[in-house]
Design a protein around this motif. Structure first.
Motif, PDB file in Angstrom:
ATOM      1  N   VAL A 202      27.148  35.895  45.418  1.00 32.52           N
ATOM      2  CA  VAL A 202      28.502  35.610  44.920  1.00 32.52           C
ATOM      3  C   VAL A 202      29.311  36.898  44.854  1.00 32.52           C
ATOM      4  O   VAL A 202      30.485  36.928  45.238  1.00 32.52           O
ATOM      5  N   ASP A 203      28.697  37.984  44.391  1.00 37.74           N
ATOM      6  CA  ASP A 203      29.387  39.275  44.342  1.00 37.74           C
ATOM      7  C   ASP A 203      29.853  39.689  45.740  1.00 37.74           C
ATOM      8  O   ASP A 203      30.978  40.167  45.920  1.00 37.74           O
ATOM      9  N   ARG A 204      28.985  39.508  46.719  1.00 35.93           N
ATOM     10  CA  ARG A 204      29.331  39.858  48.095  1.00 35.93           C
ATOM     11  C   ARG A 204      30.482  38.997  48.607  1.00 35.93           C
ATOM     12  O   ARG A 204      31.389  39.495  49.294  1.00 35.93           O
ATOM     13  N   TYR A 205      30.448  37.713  48.266  1.00 38.46           N
ATOM     14  CA  TYR A 205      31.509  36.822  48.750  1.00 38.46           C
ATOM     15  C   TYR A 205      32.852  37.186  48.117  1.00 38.46           C
ATOM     16  O   TYR A 205      33.883  37.230  48.810  1.00 38.46           O
ATOM     17  N   VAL A 206      32.853  37.443  46.820  1.00 37.11           N
ATOM     18  CA  VAL A 206      34.101  37.821  46.145  1.00 37.11           C
ATOM     19  C   VAL A 206      34.651  39.116  46.735  1.00 37.11           C
ATOM     20  O   VAL A 206      35.860  39.246  46.979  1.00 37.11           O
ATOM     21  N   LYS A 207      33.789  40.076  46.969  1.00 38.84           N
ATOM     22  CA  LYS A 207      34.220  41.339  47.584  1.00 38.84           C
ATOM     23  C   LYS A 207      34.844  41.073  48.952  1.00 38.84           C
ATOM     24  O   LYS A 207      35.881  41.661  49.302  1.00 38.84           O
ATOM     25  N   TRP A 208      34.225  40.178  49.704  1.00 38.40           N
ATOM     26  CA  TRP A 208      34.728  39.853  51.047  1.00 38.40           C
ATOM     27  C   TRP A 208      36.129  39.247  50.998  1.00 38.40           C
ATOM     28  O   TRP A 208      37.010  39.652  51.768  1.00 38.40           O
ATOM     29  N   ILE A 209      36.363  38.288  50.092  1.00 38.58           N
ATOM     30  CA  ILE A 209      37.693  37.664  50.060  1.00 38.58           C
ATOM     31  C   ILE A 209      38.749  38.608  49.491  1.00 38.58           C
ATOM     32  O   ILE A 209      39.921  38.520  49.850  1.00 38.58           O
ATOM     33  N   LYS A 210      38.337  39.541  48.623  1.00 34.60           N
ATOM     34  CA  LYS A 210      39.296  40.520  48.114  1.00 34.60           C
ATOM     35  C   LYS A 210      39.724  41.487  49.215  1.00 34.60           C
ATOM     36  O   LYS A 210      40.874  41.935  49.248  1.00 34.60           O
ATOM     37  N   GLU A 211      38.800  41.799  50.114  1.00 27.69           N
ATOM     38  CA  GLU A 211      39.117  42.709  51.222  1.00 27.69           C
ATOM     39  C   GLU A 211      39.833  42.013  52.364  1.00 27.69           C
ATOM     40  O   GLU A 211      40.452  42.687  53.194  1.00 27.69           O
ATOM     41  N   ARG A 212      39.765  40.668  52.400  1.00 23.95           N
ATOM     42  CA  ARG A 212      40.373  39.896  53.495  1.00 23.95           C
ATOM     43  C   ARG A 212      41.207  38.760  52.925  1.00 23.95           C
ATOM     44  O   ARG A 212      40.796  37.601  52.961  1.00 23.95           O
ATOM     45  N   PRO A 213      42.371  39.054  52.398  1.00 26.04           N
ATOM     46  CA  PRO A 213      43.207  37.997  51.817  1.00 26.04           C
ATOM     47  C   PRO A 213      43.576  36.912  52.819  1.00 26.04           C
ATOM     48  O   PRO A 213      43.858  35.771  52.436  1.00 26.04           O
ATOM     49  N   GLU A 214      43.541  37.252  54.107  1.00 22.67           N
ATOM     50  CA  GLU A 214      43.873  36.248  55.125  1.00 22.67           C
ATOM     51  C   GLU A 214      42.802  35.158  55.211  1.00 22.67           C
ATOM     52  O   GLU A 214      43.035  34.100  55.835  1.00 22.67           O
ATOM     53  N   ALA A 215      41.642  35.374  54.591  1.00 24.85           N
ATOM     54  CA  ALA A 215      40.584  34.368  54.616  1.00 24.85           C
ATOM     55  C   ALA A 215      40.914  33.166  53.733  1.00 24.85           C
ATOM     56  O   ALA A 215      40.358  32.078  53.922  1.00 24.85           O
ATOM     57  N   THR A 216      41.814  33.350  52.773  1.00 24.50           N
ATOM     58  CA  THR A 216      42.208  32.246  51.905  1.00 24.50           C
ATOM     59  C   THR A 216      43.145  31.318  52.668  1.00 24.50           C
ATOM     60  O   THR A 216      44.188  31.760  53.156  1.00 24.50           O
ATOM     61  N   PRO A 217      42.806  30.036  52.802  1.00 17.30           N
ATOM     62  CA  PRO A 217      43.654  29.120  53.569  1.00 17.30           C
ATOM     63  C   PRO A 217      45.070  29.035  52.998  1.00 17.30           C
ATOM     64  O   PRO A 217      45.271  29.061  51.775  1.00 17.30           O
ATOM     65  N   GLY A 218      46.045  28.909  53.888  1.00 17.40           N
ATOM     66  CA  GLY A 218      47.429  28.826  53.467  1.00 17.40           C
ATOM     67  C   GLY A 218      47.688  27.640  52.565  1.00 17.40           C
ATOM     68  O   GLY A 218      48.471  27.731  51.602  1.00 17.40           O
ATOM     69  N   TRP A 219      47.038  26.509  52.853  1.00 17.13           N
ATOM     70  CA  TRP A 219      47.274  25.317  52.031  1.00 17.13           C
ATOM     71  C   TRP A 219      46.806  25.521  50.583  1.00 17.13           C
ATOM     72  O   TRP A 219      47.384  24.969  49.648  1.00 17.13           O
ATOM     73  N   MET A 220      45.774  26.370  50.390  1.00 20.69           N
ATOM     74  CA  MET A 220      45.306  26.640  49.034  1.00 20.69           C
ATOM     75  C   MET A 220      46.304  27.526  48.293  1.00 20.69           C
ATOM     76  O   MET A 220      46.556  27.332  47.095  1.00 20.69           O
ATOM     77  N   ARG A 221      46.903  28.469  49.000  1.00 23.86           N
ATOM     78  CA  ARG A 221      47.941  29.291  48.377  1.00 23.86           C
ATOM     79  C   ARG A 221      49.142  28.442  47.990  1.00 23.86           C
ATOM     80  O   ARG A 221      49.748  28.634  46.928  1.00 23.86           O
ATOM     81  N   GLN A 222      49.502  27.497  48.856  1.00 23.84           N
ATOM     82  CA  GLN A 222      50.615  26.592  48.557  1.00 23.84           C
ATOM     83  C   GLN A 222      50.305  25.733  47.338  1.00 23.84           C
ATOM     84  O   GLN A 222      51.170  25.498  46.486  1.00 23.84           O
ATOM     85  N   LEU A 223      49.049  25.275  47.254  1.00 23.09           N
ATOM     86  CA  LEU A 223      48.635  24.481  46.099  1.00 23.09           C
ATOM     87  C   LEU A 223      48.745  25.290  44.814  1.00 23.09           C
ATOM     88  O   LEU A 223      49.214  24.791  43.784  1.00 23.09           O
ATOM     89  N   ALA A 224      48.343  26.559  44.885  1.00 22.52           N
ATOM     90  CA  ALA A 224      48.441  27.427  43.713  1.00 22.52           C
ATOM     91  C   ALA A 224      49.892  27.661  43.323  1.00 22.52           C
ATOM     92  O   ALA A 224      50.242  27.663  42.146  1.00 22.52           O
ATOM     93  N   GLY A 225      50.752  27.835  44.339  1.00 24.41           N
ATOM     94  CA  GLY A 225      52.173  28.034  44.063  1.00 24.41           C
ATOM     95  C   GLY A 225      52.810  26.821  43.414  1.00 24.41           C
ATOM     96  O   GLY A 225      53.580  26.936  42.461  1.00 24.41           O
TER      97      GLY A 225
END
Length: 232
Positions: A202-225
């Motif tokens: 889990v630590d490795r995965y969190v580090k990965w998504i923090k270093e690669r914000p483009e990995a977060t799907p656009g639809w999830m960002r829209q949902l958060a917004g």
């Protein structure tokens, strides 16, 4: 173990879903799945995996080609992301939701048990199942042998995103309580066991998504917004 043509061994990737809910070893304890347990899949996916296992055994025995079957437990790890409308891939779902400020939804309180196996260990175990002499004709669990609740994964994600919120949801129909792998056979056959703990993974995965914000799907960002606007 003679083969025909250039194929020396076929390794079929199956799934722990063939077991269904299984049977707990003790009252109140999570189920432990052994390769000799009678399969009882609860989903079309699990049923097709079981069918595939039977087809491989029949076909490879007839062709006199060596085979092995590996039953993957809950695979996670970078670069896994999530698909809209899907509820698989628990680690990715929880970490990505927390990263954009969405609550971590726990069906049934998150008490379901899974055996989380990092993708690096999945790859290593599969390669060994292709080459280890003792894996010939075997069905092998690729798991850690450690029962982990979904809630405990969410709580570990919170150590990285302390402002995230846990929200309990009703248990959806057909969601298995799950269990964990009996790993005695795979350790004997492959002389191997997974190395990466779920906390490290889990630590490795969190580090990965923090270093690669483009990995977060656009639809999830829209949902958060949209969620933030409703809160205002």
């Amino acid at each position: 173990m003679a083969g025909s043509g250039r194929i020396k061994r076929l390794c079929f990737t199956s799934s722990a879903s063939v077991y269904g809910n299984g049977r707990p070893t003790d009252p109140g304890a999570p189920a432990q799945f052994n390769e000799d347990d009678a399969p009882s899949p609860l989903s079309v996916y699990g049923n097709t995996k079981l069918w595939g296992e039977h087809q491989v055994k029949i076909t490879m025995r007839s062709a006199k080609v060596s085979y092995s079957v590996v039953r993957y437990f809950s695979v996670y790890g970078e670069p896994q992301t999530v698909k809209k409308g899907s509820h698989s891939w628990v680690v990715a779902w929880l970490a990505l939701r927390a990263s954009v400020g969405l609550p971590l939804e726990l069906n049934g309180g998150g008490h379901q048990v899974r055996d989380f196996v990092h993708v690096d260990d999945i790859a290593a175990g599969t390669i060994r199942a292709l080459s280890a002499p003792a894996a010939h004709g075997q069905v092998l669990n690729i798991g850690t042998g450690r029962p982990t609740t979904i809630r405990s994964v969410a709580e570990h994600v919170l150590t990285h995103y302390p402002d995230a919120e846990l929200v309990e949801r009703p248990m959806p129909p057909g969601d298995p309580m799950g269990g964990y792998a009996d790993v005695d056979r795979v350790r004997r056959a492959l002389k191997w066991c997974p190395r990466i703990t779920v906390e490290e993974g889990v630590d490795r995965y969190v580090k990965w998504i923090k270093e690669r914000p483009e990995a977060t799907p656009g639809w999830m960002r829209q949902l958060a917004g949209a969620s933030s606007l409703r809160a205002v």
